[in-house]
Design a protein around this motif. Structure first.
Motif, PDB file in Angstrom:
ATOM      1  N   THR A  76       1.770  -1.564  -6.552  1.00  0.00           N
ATOM      2  CA  THR A  76       1.341  -0.750  -5.413  1.00  0.00           C
ATOM      3  C   THR A  76      -0.142  -0.423  -5.519  1.00  0.00           C
ATOM      4  O   THR A  76      -0.738  -0.456  -6.579  1.00  0.00           O
ATOM      5  N   SER A  77      -0.731  -0.129  -4.390  1.00  0.00           N
ATOM      6  CA  SER A  77      -2.020   0.543  -4.335  1.00  0.00           C
ATOM      7  C   SER A  77      -1.796   1.663  -3.331  1.00  0.00           C
ATOM      8  O   SER A  77      -1.065   1.478  -2.366  1.00  0.00           O
ATOM      9  N   HIS A  78      -2.261   2.816  -3.487  1.00  0.00           N
ATOM     10  CA  HIS A  78      -3.262   3.236  -4.463  1.00  0.00           C
ATOM     11  C   HIS A  78      -2.613   4.157  -5.485  1.00  0.00           C
ATOM     12  O   HIS A  78      -1.401   4.182  -5.585  1.00  0.00           O
ATOM     13  N   SER A  79      -3.415   5.020  -6.140  1.00  0.00           N
ATOM     14  CA  SER A  79      -2.852   5.620  -7.343  1.00  0.00           C
ATOM     15  C   SER A  79      -2.451   7.078  -7.236  1.00  0.00           C
ATOM     16  O   SER A  79      -1.941   7.623  -8.196  1.00  0.00           O
ATOM     17  N   SER A  80      -2.678   7.732  -6.082  1.00  0.00           N
ATOM     18  CA  SER A  80      -2.217   9.119  -6.026  1.00  0.00           C
ATOM     19  C   SER A  80      -0.691   9.101  -5.875  1.00  0.00           C
ATOM     20  O   SER A  80      -0.146   8.273  -5.144  1.00  0.00           O
ATOM     21  N   MET A  81      -0.029   9.979  -6.593  1.00  0.00           N
ATOM     22  CA  MET A  81       1.442   9.978  -6.546  1.00  0.00           C
ATOM     23  C   MET A  81       1.978  11.315  -7.033  1.00  0.00           C
ATOM     24  O   MET A  81       1.309  12.031  -7.772  1.00  0.00           O
ATOM     25  N   SER A  82       3.193  11.615  -6.593  1.00  0.00           N
ATOM     26  CA  SER A  82       3.856  12.831  -7.059  1.00  0.00           C
ATOM     27  C   SER A  82       4.462  12.567  -8.435  1.00  0.00           C
ATOM     28  O   SER A  82       4.588  11.410  -8.861  1.00  0.00           O
ATOM     29  N   LYS A  83       4.873  13.639  -9.093  1.00  0.00           N
ATOM     30  CA  LYS A  83       5.559  13.497 -10.386  1.00  0.00           C
ATOM     31  C   LYS A  83       6.857  12.703 -10.193  1.00  0.00           C
ATOM     32  O   LYS A  83       7.200  11.857 -11.035  1.00  0.00           O
ATOM     33  N   GLU A  84       7.552  12.936  -9.048  1.00  0.00           N
ATOM     34  CA  GLU A  84       8.823  12.221  -8.784  1.00  0.00           C
ATOM     35  C   GLU A  84       8.567  10.721  -8.634  1.00  0.00           C
ATOM     36  O   GLU A  84       9.308   9.900  -9.160  1.00  0.00           O
ATOM     37  N   ASP A  85       7.479  10.389  -7.901  1.00  0.00           N
ATOM     38  CA  ASP A  85       7.145   8.965  -7.752  1.00  0.00           C
ATOM     39  C   ASP A  85       6.785   8.356  -9.106  1.00  0.00           C
ATOM     40  O   ASP A  85       7.193   7.233  -9.419  1.00  0.00           O
ATOM     41  N   ALA A  86       6.029   9.111  -9.902  1.00  0.00           N
ATOM     42  CA  ALA A  86       5.634   8.615 -11.230  1.00  0.00           C
ATOM     43  C   ALA A  86       6.885   8.340 -12.071  1.00  0.00           C
ATOM     44  O   ALA A  86       6.973   7.302 -12.749  1.00  0.00           O
ATOM     45  N   ASP A  87       7.865   9.239 -12.000  1.00  0.00           N
ATOM     46  CA  ASP A  87       9.119   9.035 -12.750  1.00  0.00           C
ATOM     47  C   ASP A  87       9.828   7.765 -12.286  1.00  0.00           C
ATOM     48  O   ASP A  87      10.360   7.004 -13.090  1.00  0.00           O
ATOM     49  N   SER A 104       8.244   9.685   0.665  1.00  0.00           N
ATOM     50  CA  SER A 104       7.643   8.836  -0.372  1.00  0.00           C
ATOM     51  C   SER A 104       7.960   7.371  -0.085  1.00  0.00           C
ATOM     52  O   SER A 104       9.137   6.999   0.056  1.00  0.00           O
ATOM     53  N   ILE A 105       6.936   6.538  -0.007  1.00  0.00           N
ATOM     54  CA  ILE A 105       7.142   5.106   0.265  1.00  0.00           C
ATOM     55  C   ILE A 105       7.907   4.429  -0.887  1.00  0.00           C
ATOM     56  O   ILE A 105       8.889   3.728  -0.634  1.00  0.00           O
ATOM     57  N   PRO A 106       7.514   4.655  -2.155  1.00  0.00           N
ATOM     58  CA  PRO A 106       8.293   4.022  -3.234  1.00  0.00           C
ATOM     59  C   PRO A 106       9.770   4.437  -3.210  1.00  0.00           C
ATOM     60  O   PRO A 106      10.653   3.608  -3.459  1.00  0.00           O
ATOM     61  N   GLN A 107      10.035   5.705  -2.870  1.00  0.00           N
ATOM     62  CA  GLN A 107      11.441   6.136  -2.825  1.00  0.00           C
ATOM     63  C   GLN A 107      12.195   5.436  -1.704  1.00  0.00           C
ATOM     64  O   GLN A 107      13.360   5.059  -1.868  1.00  0.00           O
ATOM     65  N   LYS A 108      11.513   5.211  -0.561  1.00  0.00           N
ATOM     66  CA  LYS A 108      12.174   4.493   0.540  1.00  0.00           C
ATOM     67  C   LYS A 108      12.481   3.048   0.131  1.00  0.00           C
ATOM     68  O   LYS A 108      13.550   2.518   0.438  1.00  0.00           O
ATOM     69  N   HIS A 131       0.847  -1.199   0.000  1.00  0.00           N
ATOM     70  CA  HIS A 131       0.000   0.000   0.000  1.00  0.00           C
ATOM     71  C   HIS A 131       0.878   1.243   0.000  1.00  0.00           C
ATOM     72  O   HIS A 131       1.875   1.296   0.731  1.00  0.00           O
ATOM     73  N   VAL A 132       0.496   2.214  -0.784  1.00  0.00           N
ATOM     74  CA  VAL A 132       1.202   3.497  -0.808  1.00  0.00           C
ATOM     75  C   VAL A 132       0.181   4.603  -0.596  1.00  0.00           C
ATOM     76  O   VAL A 132      -0.790   4.704  -1.341  1.00  0.00           O
ATOM     77  N   LEU A 133       0.382   5.375   0.450  1.00  0.00           N
ATOM     78  CA  LEU A 133      -0.504   6.528   0.659  1.00  0.00           C
ATOM     79  C   LEU A 133       0.364   7.768   0.544  1.00  0.00           C
ATOM     80  O   LEU A 133       1.248   7.996   1.373  1.00  0.00           O
ATOM     81  N   TRP A 134       0.133   8.509  -0.517  1.00  0.00           N
ATOM     82  CA  TRP A 134       0.988   9.674  -0.776  1.00  0.00           C
ATOM     83  C   TRP A 134       0.341  10.943  -0.236  1.00  0.00           C
ATOM     84  O   TRP A 134      -0.854  11.161  -0.400  1.00  0.00           O
ATOM     85  N   ARG A 135       1.133  11.739   0.438  1.00  0.00           N
ATOM     86  CA  ARG A 135       0.699  13.063   0.886  1.00  0.00           C
ATOM     87  C   ARG A 135       1.790  14.062   0.548  1.00  0.00           C
ATOM     88  O   ARG A 135       2.981  13.765   0.788  1.00  0.00           O
TER      89      ARG A 135
END
Ligand SMILES: [Zn+2]
Length: 491
Positions: A252-263, A235-239, A226-230
């Motif tokens: 991952t779930s869910h789908s809100s993400m920063s541009k950096e995470d998307a990259d 950032s969980i994916p970055q960690k 699970h990823v909850l982005w605020r």
């Protein structure tokens, strides 16, 4: 080899660029595969399913779902994520292994009734080895194609007082993971082992190394988290990437993400599941990234139901909610610039693909599922194109009919792995294996049997759940997840 011949249907066939064409055709199924697609196929030994005025769709793919939770249906209608944790997720503690069997079977059968043929199951019902065995037995009996995401997440050691055992990797977890890793796959290969784990940002590195070594050893292809982005939060994916683990196995779930995470997702090939109903209700971001052009990760997106406790398990319904909310957000963005949109921006084809072929990519089964093609698994859904909901649109634009007009009542027949699991609008009785027979006390169960057992087991679970001090529980959950009280608040 058993044969099925689907005669004279309107099949939704993906071309090489994954665009869907409606084609009037016959489809011959041999064993668990689609053997032939074409006009006027005849095969005297085949069982014929007449598909005139029917739409044949690839089975839907649900890439994030907590399948065990069926007895909890209804309790989260007005809940946020903060309310959900103690009353949903953590009440796994109140489930016996037998309760888990019925919950899992009910969850699988709801999916099949809805035309879902594959699921990425985030199975945080890991209260004992037996809970996992019973969940897998139910999935196999139902006939679902599934990645069973074994979950060493934190769990409760007691409900009253509400006590969280934060180290989900301890106790029986690793020995059970080992045992499942050696036993996988199950159900003629339909059910395979995955990992479903949310501790990557917090667990000690040596624990994570041990866990990922097992993932490699067992050849696990899907790791759910699970990823909850605020904005402004780590950032969980970055960690996960800093640990050196992030790669294309991650879903991952869910789908809100920063541009950096998307990259980062694009760089590492990470897939994600958007679960529109829970995301919209539980403040997990708006709109769903799976439809956003600006993030550049639409081809990595897919759709999930998340909690059938909270919303229907009908994947076309999630496609519809996601599509229309993305269109709404786009309209708002135009309005902010004083403009009225001329185009709708996102199409029903995109929504349909998220529900089918994109889901197959996310689950790493795109070579065998997610579209109708010779050689692929026979995972098929037949809709009645002349139902009150689907009439006319079923002929004019079958993709729009499914995405915007259909309901589970329009799902006439569901075939998974070449086996008919729903026919003429009714679920077929489920045959049970030895361990499942011990729970049910009979060789096979009808939906009515399953429903009776769900209602019976729900009653005890609910009465136990009512003893939990929910305010105290919410506070302890937030503490465990490092969310401070001043971060909580309504607008
Ligand atoms: Zn979830």
């Amino acid at each position: 080899m058993a044969q099925l011949l689907l005669k004279n249907g309107i099949a939704l066939i993906h071309d090489e660029s994954e665009h869907v064409q409606a084609v009037k055709t016959d489809i011959l199924v041999e064993g668990n595969r689609i053997a032939k697609i074409g006009g006027n196929i005849s095969s005297p030994q085949a069982e014929v399913i007449y598909c005139t005025d029917k739409i044949i769709s690839p089975g839907f793919i649900d890439t994030h779902h907590h399948v065990w939770q069926t007895q909890l249906k209804g309790r989260h209608a007005d809940h946020t994520l903060v309310n959900y944790y103690p009353t949903g997720n953590f009440t796994a503690k109140l489930f016996t292994a037998e309760d888990t069997f019925w919950g899992q079977l009910g969850g699988c059968l709801e999916m099949i009734d809805c035309g879902t043929t594959s699921v990425a199951d985030f199975a945080h019902i890991n209260m004992s080895p037996e809970h996992n065995y019973k969940a897998i037995a139910a999935t196999v009996a139902a006939g679902m194609r599934s990645v069973y995401g074994f979950s060493p997440n934190p769990r409760l050691s007691s409900t009253v007082p509400f006590t969280i055992d934060i180290n989900g990797l301890g106790g029986h977890s690793m020995p059970t993971f080992d045992e499942l890793g050696k036993a996988s796959p199950w159900g003629d290969g339909r059910v395979t082992l995955g990992l479903a784990y949310d501790g990557f940002p917090w667990a000690p590195k040596e624990y994570l190394d041990m866990l990922m070594a097992k993932v490699d050893e067992f050849g696990i292809k899907v790791i759910q988290t699970h990823v909850l982005w605020r904005p402004g939060k780590p950032s969980i994916p970055q960690k996960i990437d800093e640990h050196g683990f992030l790669d294309k196995r991650f879903l991952t779930s869910h789908s809100s993400m920063s541009k950096e995470d998307a990259d980062l997702y694009r760089k590492r090939g990470v897939h994600y599941s958007s679960t529109p109903s829970t995301e919209l209700q539980m403040a997990m971001g708006f709109p769903v990234a799976a439809f956003r052009h600006d993030l550049g990760v639409r081809d990595l997106g897919s759709l999930g139901v998340d909690c059938h406790t909270n919303n229907s398990a009908f994947i076309p319904g999630e496609a519809r909610i996601g599509l229309q909310s993305a269109r709404a957000a786009r309209g708002e963005a135009a309005a902010e610039k004083g403009k009225t949109p001329v185009t709708v921006g996102y199409t029903v084809q995109e929504a349909f693909n998220l529900a089918t072929i994109r889901g197959a990519h996310a689950m790493k089964i795109e070579d065998m599922a997610g579209s109708i093609a010779e050689g692929k698994f026979a995972d098929l859904v037949i809709f009645d194109a002349n139902s009150p909901s689907m009439v006319c649109v079923g002929v004019h634009d079958p993709v729009a009919a499914i995405v915007l007009h259909s309901s589970p009542a329009d799902v006439d027949t569901v075939i998974i792995d070449g086996i008919v699991r729903k026919r003429d609008g009714r679920l077929i009785d489920v045959k049970l294996d030895e361990s499942a027979k011990q729970v049910a006390g009979k060789e096979s169960v009808s939906w009515k049997d399953v429903a009776m057992n769900l209602i019976k087991t729900r009653e005890r679970i609910q009465s136990e759940a009512e003893k939990i001090d929910h305010k105290d529980a919410e506070r302890k959950v937030m503490e465990a997840f490092y969310i401070s009280a001043d971060e909580l608040g309504d607008p």
